[in-house]
Scaffold this motif. Structure first.
Motif, PDB file in Angstrom:
ATOM      1  N   GLU A 119      85.155  47.566  50.836  1.00 54.48           N
ATOM      2  CA  GLU A 119      85.642  46.564  51.793  1.00 54.48           C
ATOM      3  C   GLU A 119      85.870  45.194  51.141  1.00 54.48           C
ATOM      4  OE1 GLU A 119      82.997  49.461  54.108  1.00 54.48           O
ATOM      5  OE2 GLU A 119      82.912  48.386  52.200  1.00 54.48           O
ATOM      6  N   LYS A 120      84.935  44.750  50.318  1.00 59.94           N
ATOM      7  CA  LYS A 120      85.027  43.405  49.727  1.00 59.94           C
ATOM      8  C   LYS A 120      86.227  43.300  48.786  1.00 59.94           C
ATOM      9  CE  LYS A 120      83.441  39.225  48.793  1.00 59.94           C
ATOM     10  NZ  LYS A 120      82.128  38.990  48.181  1.00 59.94           N
ATOM     11  N   ALA A 121      86.384  44.274  47.898  1.00 60.22           N
ATOM     12  CA  ALA A 121      87.504  44.259  46.959  1.00 60.22           C
ATOM     13  C   ALA A 121      88.836  44.408  47.696  1.00 60.22           C
ATOM     14  CB  ALA A 121      87.338  45.370  45.929  1.00 60.22           C
ATOM     15  N   PHE A 122      88.843  45.238  48.756  1.00 60.21           N
ATOM     16  CA  PHE A 122      90.043  45.435  49.571  1.00 60.21           C
ATOM     17  C   PHE A 122      90.467  44.119  50.216  1.00 60.21           C
ATOM     18  CE2 PHE A 122      92.217  46.425  53.540  1.00 60.21           C
ATOM     19  CZ  PHE A 122      93.075  47.453  53.190  1.00 60.21           C
ATOM     20  N   ASN A 127      93.757  39.349  50.930  1.00 59.48           N
ATOM     21  CA  ASN A 127      93.781  37.904  51.133  1.00 59.48           C
ATOM     22  C   ASN A 127      94.595  37.205  50.052  1.00 59.48           C
ATOM     23  OD1 ASN A 127      93.099  35.290  52.005  1.00 59.48           O
ATOM     24  ND2 ASN A 127      91.071  35.977  52.650  1.00 59.48           N
ATOM     25  N   ALA A 128      94.401  37.630  48.801  1.00 60.82           N
ATOM     26  CA  ALA A 128      95.129  37.013  47.688  1.00 60.82           C
ATOM     27  C   ALA A 128      96.628  37.263  47.817  1.00 60.82           C
ATOM     28  CB  ALA A 128      94.608  37.551  46.361  1.00 60.82           C
ATOM     29  N   LEU A 129      97.013  38.499  48.193  1.00 62.42           N
ATOM     30  CA  LEU A 129      98.431  38.815  48.367  1.00 62.42           C
ATOM     31  C   LEU A 129      99.035  37.998  49.499  1.00 62.42           C
ATOM     32  CD1 LEU A 129      98.412  42.713  47.958  1.00 62.42           C
ATOM     33  CD2 LEU A 129      99.356  41.042  46.360  1.00 62.42           C
ATOM     34  N   MET A 130      98.301  37.844  50.600  1.00 63.75           N
ATOM     35  CA  MET A 130      98.797  37.066  51.736  1.00 63.75           C
ATOM     36  C   MET A 130      99.014  35.613  51.344  1.00 63.75           C
ATOM     37  SD  MET A 130      99.383  38.701  54.627  1.00 63.75           S
ATOM     38  CE  MET A 130      99.178  37.465  55.911  1.00 63.75           C
ATOM     39  N   VAL A 137     103.386  46.473  43.467  1.00 64.19           N
ATOM     40  CA  VAL A 137     104.136  47.692  43.171  1.00 64.19           C
ATOM     41  C   VAL A 137     103.257  48.570  42.289  1.00 64.19           C
ATOM     42  CG1 VAL A 137     106.190  48.674  42.092  1.00 64.19           C
ATOM     43  CG2 VAL A 137     106.353  46.522  43.350  1.00 64.19           C
ATOM     44  N   GLY A 138     103.052  49.813  42.676  1.00 67.19           N
ATOM     45  CA  GLY A 138     102.203  50.708  41.910  1.00 67.19           C
ATOM     46  C   GLY A 138     102.722  52.124  41.948  1.00 67.19           C
ATOM     47  N   LYS A 139     101.975  53.038  41.323  1.00 65.25           N
ATOM     48  CA  LYS A 139     102.358  54.443  41.373  1.00 65.25           C
ATOM     49  C   LYS A 139     101.126  55.324  41.227  1.00 65.25           C
ATOM     50  CE  LYS A 139     103.509  55.349  36.511  1.00 65.25           C
ATOM     51  NZ  LYS A 139     104.524  55.901  35.602  1.00 65.25           N
ATOM     52  N   VAL A 140     101.257  56.569  41.699  1.00 66.37           N
ATOM     53  CA  VAL A 140     100.186  57.552  41.645  1.00 66.37           C
ATOM     54  C   VAL A 140     100.838  58.921  41.524  1.00 66.37           C
ATOM     55  CG1 VAL A 140     100.106  57.822  44.149  1.00 66.37           C
ATOM     56  CG2 VAL A 140      98.085  58.366  42.804  1.00 66.37           C
ATOM     57  N   VAL A 141     100.133  59.882  40.937  1.00 67.60           N
ATOM     58  CA  VAL A 141     100.662  61.243  40.861  1.00 67.60           C
ATOM     59  C   VAL A 141     100.241  61.994  42.122  1.00 67.60           C
ATOM     60  CG1 VAL A 141     100.654  63.423  39.607  1.00 67.60           C
ATOM     61  CG2 VAL A 141     100.627  61.272  38.345  1.00 67.60           C
ATOM     62  N   TRP A 142     101.225  62.342  42.946  1.00 64.29           N
ATOM     63  CA  TRP A 142     101.005  63.170  44.131  1.00 64.29           C
ATOM     64  C   TRP A 142     101.786  64.457  43.922  1.00 64.29           C
ATOM     65  CZ3 TRP A 142     101.570  59.503  48.991  1.00 64.29           C
ATOM     66  CH2 TRP A 142     100.390  58.752  49.105  1.00 64.29           C
ATOM     67  N   GLY A 143     101.118  65.597  44.048  1.00 67.01           N
ATOM     68  CA  GLY A 143     101.804  66.855  43.815  1.00 67.01           C
ATOM     69  C   GLY A 143     102.194  66.977  42.357  1.00 67.01           C
ATOM     70  N   ALA A 144     103.488  67.171  42.105  1.00 68.81           N
ATOM     71  CA  ALA A 144     103.972  67.350  40.739  1.00 68.81           C
ATOM     72  C   ALA A 144     104.867  66.197  40.310  1.00 68.81           C
ATOM     73  CB  ALA A 144     104.731  68.670  40.625  1.00 68.81           C
ATOM     74  N   SER A 145     104.631  65.017  40.869  1.00 69.41           N
ATOM     75  CA  SER A 145     105.524  63.903  40.555  1.00 69.41           C
ATOM     76  C   SER A 145     104.815  62.559  40.663  1.00 69.41           C
ATOM     77  CB  SER A 145     106.722  63.920  41.516  1.00 69.41           C
ATOM     78  OG  SER A 145     107.589  62.833  41.281  1.00 69.41           O
ATOM     79  N   ASP A 146     105.257  61.603  39.840  1.00 72.51           N
ATOM     80  CA  ASP A 146     104.834  60.217  40.008  1.00 72.51           C
ATOM     81  C   ASP A 146     105.425  59.697  41.308  1.00 72.51           C
ATOM     82  OD1 ASP A 146     103.189  59.501  37.925  1.00 72.51           O
ATOM     83  OD2 ASP A 146     104.816  58.923  36.589  1.00 72.51           O
ATOM     84  N   THR A 147     104.599  59.122  42.153  1.00 78.46           N
ATOM     85  CA  THR A 147     105.081  58.540  43.405  1.00 78.46           C
ATOM     86  C   THR A 147     105.020  57.023  43.294  1.00 78.46           C
ATOM     87  OG1 THR A 147     104.340  60.445  44.702  1.00 78.46           O
ATOM     88  CG2 THR A 147     104.715  58.390  45.897  1.00 78.46           C
ATOM     89  N   LEU A 148     106.171  56.391  43.399  1.00 80.25           N
ATOM     90  CA  LEU A 148     106.262  54.937  43.367  1.00 80.25           C
ATOM     91  C   LEU A 148     105.928  54.403  44.753  1.00 80.25           C
ATOM     92  CD1 LEU A 148     107.143  52.678  41.339  1.00 80.25           C
ATOM     93  CD2 LEU A 148     109.413  52.797  42.398  1.00 80.25           C
ATOM     94  N   MET A 149     105.199  53.289  44.821  1.00 81.65           N
ATOM     95  CA  MET A 149     104.824  52.764  46.123  1.00 81.65           C
ATOM     96  C   MET A 149     104.671  51.251  46.117  1.00 81.65           C
ATOM     97  SD  MET A 149     100.952  54.344  46.301  1.00 81.65           S
ATOM     98  CE  MET A 149     101.643  55.895  46.786  1.00 81.65           C
ATOM     99  N   CYS A 150     104.709  50.704  47.307  1.00 85.26           N
ATOM    100  CA  CYS A 150     104.617  49.258  47.500  1.00 85.26           C
ATOM    101  C   CYS A 150     103.439  48.988  48.439  1.00 85.26           C
ATOM    102  CB  CYS A 150     105.924  48.755  48.110  1.00 85.26           C
ATOM    103  SG  CYS A 150     105.964  46.998  48.439  1.00 85.26           S
ATOM    104  N   ILE A 151     102.508  48.123  48.013  1.00 85.43           N
ATOM    105  CA  ILE A 151     101.347  47.758  48.830  1.00 85.43           C
ATOM    106  C   ILE A 151     101.653  46.414  49.492  1.00 85.43           C
ATOM    107  CG2 ILE A 151      98.871  47.305  48.838  1.00 85.43           C
ATOM    108  CD1 ILE A 151      98.709  48.950  46.236  1.00 85.43           C
ATOM    109  N   ILE A 152     101.692  46.414  50.814  1.00 88.72           N
ATOM    110  CA  ILE A 152     102.138  45.243  51.568  1.00 88.72           C
ATOM    111  C   ILE A 152     100.988  44.695  52.411  1.00 88.72           C
ATOM    112  CG2 ILE A 152     103.840  44.375  53.223  1.00 88.72           C
ATOM    113  CD1 ILE A 152     105.561  46.846  52.475  1.00 88.72           C
ATOM    114  N   PRO A 153     100.598  43.430  52.208  1.00 89.14           N
ATOM    115  CA  PRO A 153      99.496  42.862  52.991  1.00 89.14           C
ATOM    116  C   PRO A 153      99.947  42.485  54.397  1.00 89.14           C
ATOM    117  CG  PRO A 153     100.417  41.163  51.601  1.00 89.14           C
ATOM    118  CD  PRO A 153     101.164  42.436  51.261  1.00 89.14           C
ATOM    119  N   ARG A 154      99.003  42.563  55.345  1.00 91.39           N
ATOM    120  CA  ARG A 154      99.253  42.139  56.714  1.00 91.39           C
ATOM    121  C   ARG A 154      98.039  41.348  57.177  1.00 91.39           C
ATOM    122  NH1 ARG A 154     103.097  45.134  59.468  1.00 91.39           N
ATOM    123  NH2 ARG A 154     101.939  44.982  61.410  1.00 91.39           N
ATOM    124  N   GLU A 155      98.165  40.676  58.319  1.00 94.90           N
ATOM    125  CA  GLU A 155      97.048  39.894  58.844  1.00 94.90           C
ATOM    126  C   GLU A 155      95.838  40.768  59.141  1.00 94.90           C
ATOM    127  OE1 GLU A 155      96.524  36.781  59.069  1.00 94.90           O
ATOM    128  OE2 GLU A 155      98.509  35.916  58.708  1.00 94.90           O
TER     129      GLU A 155
END
Length: 270
Positions: A119-122, A127-130, A137-155
């Motif tokens: 929770e604290k690190a999250f 807060n820093a992104l806001m 912008v990050g990525k992770v391996v899901w299934g058999a492929s690199d999945t590109l993703m965007c982490i978007i902060p909200r209130e």
């Protein structure tokens, strides 16, 4: 709401355990395919192209065709074996401005909730992104492929949107012959935009055609005849300026009839 995936967000040397929940659901009416003659359901069977035998899910394995009709079998366990621990977590690659990413790259959205101990690190990342008005912008391996993703902060938390790669986006015509726009036409268009400018409220939008479709189904169940609605009379607008002017007058008339609402805009310095 079932957990879609449990993973980690790696932020430098900080690892944040999170759970990803699907953020959308399909509310559309779906039709079954029926045999026209007797209205029986159409069924699809998986059969072997060699022996013709009907196949169940337990009989199916994954194979890659490396030569004509020659396959190498790859199991899910083997695919998982070659993943490193790093690849199993969401690696933040860099930070950027949200408006630098075209919406055409977004694929599917997830709500992100921190797991116990994260929770604290999250909250620190959110807060820093806001405050910096940034997304990650990050990525992770899901299934058999690199999945590109965007982490978007909200209130109230963060969301993750999976993304398409550049080579997955079709090239569209980017140019067209731009006709001249007069100052008067531009002024009128701006006035029309201003008259329709209100804060975005997602709850205000509804799938009206699905409601009509439900009514059609109810009418058919009750044996009622389906009647086409009467079309509203159309204005014989002969020019762009006439169309803009008519639109402005229509909006103005609607505002005069509607009850007054407080503006959702903030004044400068608020």
């Amino acid at each position: 709401m079932a957990v879609a995936r449990r993973t980690m967000i790696s932020f430098g040397l900080v690892a944040i355990p999170v759970a990803l929940y699907t953020a959308t659901q399909d509310n559309d009416i779906h039709f079954n395919q029926l045999h026209k003659a007797d209205h029986s359901r159409i069924k699809y069977k998986k059969t072997c192209s060699h022996c013709g035998q009907e196949i169940t899910a337990d009989d199916i394995v994954k194979g890659f065709e490396y030569d004509k009709e020659k396959y190498v079998i790859v199991t899910d366990e083997e695919v998982e074996k070659i993943k490193t621990e790093k690849e199993k977590s969401i690696q933040i690659l860099h930070f950027a401005n949200l408006n630098q990413i075209s919406p055409v790259y977004y694929e599917k959205t997830y709500q992100v909730i921190p797991e116990a101990g994260g929770e604290k690190a999250f909250e620190l990342l959110r807060n820093a992104l806001m405050q910096e008005q940034k997304i990650a912008v990050g990525k992770v391996v899901w299934g058999a492929s690199d999945t590109l993703m965007c982490i978007i902060p909200r209130e109230d938390g963060m969301i993750i949107a999976t993304m398409y790669y550049a080579d997955e986006i079709k090239e569209l015509p980017k140019s067209y012959t731009k006709p001249e726009v007069t100052e008067q036409e531009l002024k009128m268009a701006k006035a029309l935009i201003e008259s329709m400018d209100t804060p975005f409220d997602p709850a205000a939008y509804h799938n009206e055609y699905q409601s009509k479709l439900k009514e059609l189904i109810e009418s058919k169940i009750n044996g009622k005849e389906i009647v086409a609605p009467k079309e509203a009379a159309t204005n014989n607008v002969i020019s762009l300026m006439d169309a803009l002017q008519a639109s402005l007058e229509k909006n103005k008339a609607g505002e005069e009839k509607a009850p007054k609402k407080k503006s959702g805009r903030k004044t400068k310095g608020a």
